[in-house]
Design a protein around this motif. Structure first.
Motif, PDB file in Angstrom:
ATOM      1  N   GLU A   1      80.274  73.433  44.608  1.00  0.00           N
ATOM      2  CA  GLU A   1      80.837  72.952  43.349  1.00  0.00           C
ATOM      3  C   GLU A   1      80.965  71.434  43.356  1.00  0.00           C
ATOM      4  OE1 GLU A   1      84.433  75.240  43.255  1.00  0.00           O
ATOM      5  OE2 GLU A   1      83.454  76.965  42.313  1.00  0.00           O
ATOM      6  N   GLU A   2      81.394  70.876  44.482  1.00  0.00           N
ATOM      7  CA  GLU A   2      81.511  69.424  44.594  1.00  0.00           C
ATOM      8  C   GLU A   2      80.148  68.753  44.446  1.00  0.00           C
ATOM      9  OE1 GLU A   2      82.759  66.329  48.051  1.00  0.00           O
ATOM     10  OE2 GLU A   2      84.214  67.913  47.602  1.00  0.00           O
ATOM     11  N   LYS A   3      79.140  69.311  45.094  1.00  0.00           N
ATOM     12  CA  LYS A   3      77.782  68.763  44.993  1.00  0.00           C
ATOM     13  C   LYS A   3      77.279  68.841  43.560  1.00  0.00           C
ATOM     14  CE  LYS A   3      73.914  67.108  46.516  1.00  0.00           C
ATOM     15  NZ  LYS A   3      73.817  65.673  46.613  1.00  0.00           N
ATOM     16  N   ALA A   4      77.570  69.935  42.880  1.00  0.00           N
ATOM     17  CA  ALA A   4      77.138  70.094  41.484  1.00  0.00           C
ATOM     18  C   ALA A   4      77.785  69.035  40.599  1.00  0.00           C
ATOM     19  CB  ALA A   4      77.475  71.498  40.985  1.00  0.00           C
ATOM     20  N   TRP A   5      79.079  68.759  40.806  1.00  0.00           N
ATOM     21  CA  TRP A   5      79.761  67.724  40.023  1.00  0.00           C
ATOM     22  C   TRP A   5      79.183  66.350  40.320  1.00  0.00           C
ATOM     23  CZ3 TRP A   5      82.095  67.972  35.698  1.00  0.00           C
ATOM     24  CH2 TRP A   5      82.810  69.117  35.342  1.00  0.00           C
ATOM     25  N   GLU A   6      78.858  66.073  41.583  1.00  0.00           N
ATOM     26  CA  GLU A   6      78.271  64.783  41.939  1.00  0.00           C
ATOM     27  C   GLU A   6      76.938  64.594  41.228  1.00  0.00           C
ATOM     28  OE1 GLU A   6      78.081  64.932  46.192  1.00  0.00           O
ATOM     29  OE2 GLU A   6      80.245  64.708  46.410  1.00  0.00           O
ATOM     30  N   GLU A   7      76.112  65.632  41.204  1.00  0.00           N
ATOM     31  CA  GLU A   7      74.818  65.551  40.538  1.00  0.00           C
ATOM     32  C   GLU A   7      74.974  65.419  39.024  1.00  0.00           C
ATOM     33  OE1 GLU A   7      72.603  68.911  41.969  1.00  0.00           O
ATOM     34  OE2 GLU A   7      72.404  68.051  43.972  1.00  0.00           O
ATOM     35  N   TYR A   8      75.937  66.111  38.468  1.00  0.00           N
ATOM     36  CA  TYR A   8      76.215  66.029  37.031  1.00  0.00           C
ATOM     37  C   TYR A   8      76.627  64.612  36.656  1.00  0.00           C
ATOM     38  CZ  TYR A   8      78.771  66.834  32.645  1.00  0.00           C
ATOM     39  OH  TYR A   8      79.235  66.778  31.358  1.00  0.00           O
ATOM     40  N   ASN A   9      77.561  64.050  37.413  1.00  0.00           N
ATOM     41  CA  ASN A   9      78.035  62.694  37.130  1.00  0.00           C
ATOM     42  C   ASN A   9      76.935  61.660  37.345  1.00  0.00           C
ATOM     43  OD1 ASN A   9      80.657  63.377  36.324  1.00  0.00           O
ATOM     44  ND2 ASN A   9      81.282  63.598  38.442  1.00  0.00           N
ATOM     45  N   ALA A  10      76.094  61.868  38.341  1.00  0.00           N
ATOM     46  CA  ALA A  10      74.967  60.964  38.571  1.00  0.00           C
ATOM     47  C   ALA A  10      74.031  60.975  37.367  1.00  0.00           C
ATOM     48  CB  ALA A  10      74.216  61.375  39.839  1.00  0.00           C
TER      49      ALA A  10
END
Length: 99
Positions: free
Chosen positions: A30-39
């Motif tokens: 979930e953290e990785k998904a949020w990082e990619e979304y924000n990127a």
């Protein structure tokens, strides 16, 4: 096609792929998904502002490689850097209640 074939249990698929809710592996995913979304948000905003990575980097006092890492989700900006990035693109960061 049977009626049941039209439905897909996303929760079961997520659990199978990343583990149960609350697990370490699920939280990491979930953290990785949020990082990619924000990127992706930063990348889209830069392009909408008509800036190159180099131009944005110069405006915030960074180098092009830093902007590239942000846009690939490899680096997470500090809050102050996020505000500088937004201002450099003519945007504002707004904190508001979730509705």
């Amino acid at each position: 096609m049977k009626e049941n074939d039209m439905f897909f249990d996303v929760s079961a698929e997520l659990e199978q792929e990343f583990g149960p809710k609350g697990s370490t592996s699920r939280k990491a995913a979930e953290e990785k998904a949020w990082e990619e979304y924000n990127a992706q948000i930063l990348l889209d905003a830069r392009k909408n502002a008509g800036l190159t990575q180099q131009e944005l980097a110069e405006r915030i006092g960074a180098n092009k490689g830093y902007i590239s890492r942000l846009e690939r989700g490899l680096t997470i900006p500090s809050v102050s850097t996020l505000y500088r990035i937004a201002a450099a693109m003519g945007l504002a960061v707004e904190l508001r209640p979730i509705t």
